[in-house]
Design an enzyme around this catalytic site. Structure first.
Site, PDB file in Angstrom:
ATOM      1  N   HIS A   1      -6.823   5.261   2.187  1.00 19.10           N
ATOM      2  CA  HIS A   1      -6.250   4.986   0.859  1.00 19.10           C
ATOM      3  C   HIS A   1      -6.237   6.202  -0.060  1.00 19.10           C
ATOM      4  CE1 HIS A   1      -6.012   0.678   1.632  1.00 19.10           C
ATOM      5  NE2 HIS A   1      -7.133   0.856   2.304  1.00 19.10           N
TER       6      HIS A   1
ATOM      7  N   HIS B   1     -14.172  -0.672   6.522  1.00 16.11           N
ATOM      8  CA  HIS B   1     -13.044  -1.439   7.066  1.00 16.11           C
ATOM      9  C   HIS B   1     -13.397  -2.114   8.392  1.00 16.11           C
ATOM     10  CE1 HIS B   1      -8.914  -1.852   8.837  1.00 16.11           C
ATOM     11  NE2 HIS B   1      -8.624  -2.151   7.584  1.00 16.11           N
TER      12      HIS B   1
ATOM     13  N   SER C   1     -10.902  -0.067   0.530  1.00 15.20           N
ATOM     14  CA  SER C   1      -9.635  -0.790   0.534  1.00 15.20           C
ATOM     15  C   SER C   1      -9.616  -2.027  -0.352  1.00 15.20           C
ATOM     16  CB  SER C   1      -9.256  -1.179   1.965  1.00 15.20           C
ATOM     17  OG  SER C   1     -10.343  -1.790   2.620  1.00 15.20           O
TER      18      SER C   1
ATOM     19  N   LYS D   1       0.110   3.900   4.483  1.00 15.97           N
ATOM     20  CA  LYS D   1      -0.139   3.621   3.065  1.00 15.97           C
ATOM     21  C   LYS D   1       0.549   4.688   2.214  1.00 15.97           C
ATOM     22  CE  LYS D   1      -3.842   0.773   4.547  1.00 15.97           C
ATOM     23  NZ  LYS D   1      -5.063   0.785   5.332  1.00 15.97           N
TER      24      LYS D   1
ATOM     25  N   ASN E   1       0.827  -1.218   0.000  1.00 14.37           N
ATOM     26  CA  ASN E   1       0.000   0.000   0.000  1.00 14.37           C
ATOM     27  C   ASN E   1       0.861   1.268   0.000  1.00 14.37           C
ATOM     28  OD1 ASN E   1      -2.432  -1.471   0.194  1.00 14.37           O
ATOM     29  ND2 ASN E   1      -2.139  -1.688   2.401  1.00 14.37           N
TER      30      ASN E   1
ATOM     31  N   ASP F   1     -12.962   7.907   6.746  1.00 13.70           N
ATOM     32  CA  ASP F   1     -11.656   7.265   6.889  1.00 13.70           C
ATOM     33  C   ASP F   1     -11.005   7.284   5.511  1.00 13.70           C
ATOM     34  OD1 ASP F   1      -9.562   5.475   6.932  1.00 13.70           O
ATOM     35  OD2 ASP F   1     -10.615   3.939   8.073  1.00 13.70           O
TER      36      ASP F   1
ATOM     37  N   GLU G   1     -15.657   5.560   3.890  1.00 13.14           N
ATOM     38  CA  GLU G   1     -14.248   5.700   3.522  1.00 13.14           C
ATOM     39  C   GLU G   1     -14.138   6.596   2.302  1.00 13.14           C
ATOM     40  OE1 GLU G   1     -12.357   1.849   3.179  1.00 13.14           O
ATOM     41  OE2 GLU G   1     -13.380   1.143   4.972  1.00 13.14           O
TER      42      GLU G   1
HETATM   43  C1  LIG Z   1      -5.555   0.060   6.492  1.00 16.67           C
HETATM   44  C2  LIG Z   1      -6.803   0.686   6.962  1.00 16.67           C
HETATM   45  C3  LIG Z   1      -6.981   1.033   8.301  1.00 16.67           C
HETATM   46  C4  LIG Z   1      -5.989   0.644   9.356  1.00 16.67           C
HETATM   47  O1  LIG Z   1      -4.939   1.529   9.376  1.00 16.67           O
HETATM   48  P1  LIG Z   1      -3.579   1.071  10.090  1.00 16.67           P
HETATM   49  O2  LIG Z   1      -2.868   2.328  10.323  1.00 16.67           O
HETATM   50  O3  LIG Z   1      -2.911   0.157   9.124  1.00 16.67           O
HETATM   51  O4  LIG Z   1      -3.992   0.382  11.352  1.00 16.67           O
HETATM   52  C5  LIG Z   1      -8.110   1.716   8.660  1.00 16.67           C
HETATM   53  N1  LIG Z   1      -9.051   2.019   7.745  1.00 16.67           N
HETATM   54  C6  LIG Z   1      -8.927   1.670   6.456  1.00 16.67           C
HETATM   55  C7  LIG Z   1      -9.996   2.031   5.498  1.00 16.67           C
HETATM   56  C8  LIG Z   1      -7.804   0.977   6.024  1.00 16.67           C
HETATM   57  O5  LIG Z   1      -7.702   0.599   4.774  1.00 16.67           O
END
Ligand SMILES: *Cc1c(COP(=O)(O)O)cnc(C)c1O
Length: 384
Positions: free
Chosen positions: A207, A133, A179, A236, A47, A204, A175
């Site tokens: 990505h 997620h 993801s 990421k 990522n 969130d 999001e």
């Molecule tokens: C990867 C991800 C997370 C977790 O983040 P980390 O910092 O890796 O714990 C949270 N939300 C989404 C949408 C993700 O893809």
């Protein structure tokens, strides 16, 4: 059933469904190449979308701050673990993303858990995209608030759920870029529907941050919205690790009192915060724009090539390009075939994705070169 029987049965069920997860130890897992047992693979599973995890400026910032601060923060930020490096990163994030405050967390998983746990009360409702997620859905499940899930990216269904009578407050969760599918949420519609229902919106953007939008400000910049709560993660596109919550001053003060993952957990190492600040500087610079430009060109190259072969590409225009295969066994077979030809891809199976939609989750990064994409397309062509 004893503990041991329960564990054995759960493992046997996973094995039988070709769904047993294992880890592969690699020499290097981020960047253009994945190296394992001394062998080099074109890496289509990290990522690290902008290729920043290996950037000399980030490495130097980490090294210099480690010299200055040592390697551990020494405690929670509430005790002695909040340094100038943390403070500068929070200020830089707030400035970049246009919020009064930013609060650092050790991971995106922890940030999502902490925020949802600190907010939800018994009479409240959390309305989340059904493909959200695991960290979001799990936190919402554990919350005393009721959880409702709206059809993926469907603002109309969201509005219907929000219109149902409610005693308390409503929190909408989605999001920026999803993801496992790589598609984007219709954030402007979701924000409007949320506002009409007097709810709060939490996005969130794990990505999207760094990867899209002006100066890499992410999905919310692309859709021109400012959610009440924005989660950004640093593992990421940012190329490091950790996360932050962007919000109002009062919510930041509230979370400082009630976010248990913040209070009862060691803060990130100061050197890590310094490396993230160095990453922000690159992302906001001309170099950052060039990396995003290169990534977009590679995405376009892949999609054009895949469409020419009639591969089942999705609507994603992000760095996440899933090829939905369906069956677990066939997906694993394809992944193995790609690996045998020097391309490292991840097979994603249920329960991470819905049953019957096992897929190759291909991720493209600015560290790739056009020849990597050509090679990938050729192998996919032959594998069929
Ligand atoms: C990867 C991800 C997370 C977790 O983040 P980390 O910092 O890796 O714990 C949270 N939300 C989404 C949408 C993700 O893809």
């Amino acid at each position: 059933m004893s503990w041991q029987q329960r564990i054995d049965e759960a493992l046997a069920a996973r094995r039988q469904a070709d769904a047993l997860r294992t880890r592969q130890c690699v020499d290097q897992g981020a960047g253009r190449w994945l190296i394992r047992d001394g062998q080099r693979y074109r890496n289509f599973s990290s990522n690290d979308y902008l290729g920043l995890s290996q950037h000399p400026a980030l490495i130097l910032a980490w090294q210099q701050a480690a010299e200055k601060y040592g390697v551990g923060s020494g405690g929670s930020g509430h005790v002695s673990g909040y340094t100038l490096a943390h403070q500068q990163l929070e200020a830089g994030l707030a400035d970049w993303l246009g919020y009064p405050r930013a609060l650092l967390f050790i991971s995106g998983f922890a940030a999502n858990q902490a925020v949802i746990a600190a907010l939800g009360n018994k009479d409240d409702r959390i309305v989340a995209d059904r493909l959200s997620h695991a960290s979001l859905l799990e936190a919402a499940n554990l919350s005393p608030a009721a959880l409702r899930r709206f059809a993926h990216n469907d603002a109309t269904h969201l509005a219907t759920l929000l219109a149902k009578p409610i005693g308390g407050e409503q929190l909408v969760v989605t999001e920026g870029v999803f993801s496992m599918d790589g598609d984007s949420a219709p954030l402007a519609d979701i924000a409007r529907v949320t506002r009409q229902a007097n709810g709060w919106l939490m996005v969130d953007d794990a990505h999207g941050i760094g990867v899209c939008g002006d100066e890499g400000r992410g999905s919310c910049d692309v859709h021109q919205i400012t959610p009440d709560i924005l989660i950004v993660t640093f593992g990421k596109g940012i190329g490091v690790s950790g996360a932050a919550v962007l919000c109002s001053a009062s919510l930041a003060n509230y979370l400082t009192q009630f976010a248990r993952h913040l209070i009862y957990s060691t803060s990130m190492p100061p050197a890590q915060a310094a490396a993230i600040s160095a990453s922000l500087a690159v992302i906001r610079s001309e170099e950052g724009a060039q990396r995003r430009h290169k990534l977009n060109a590679l995405i376009a190259q892949f999609r054009a090539g895949a469409k020419a072969q009639n591969l089942a590409v999705t609507a994603s225009d992000s760095a996440i390009q899933p090829l939905i295969v369906g069956e677990n066994s066939r997906t694993l077979e394809l992944a193995a075939q790609l690996r045998a030809h020097g391309c490292w891809v991840t097979a994603i199976r249920p329960p991470t994705v819905p049953p019957g939609t096992a897929r190759l989750r291909l991720t493209l990064t600015a560290a790739h070169e056009p020849e990597d994409i050509e090679q990938l397309l050729e192998i996919l062509h032959d594998a069929r």
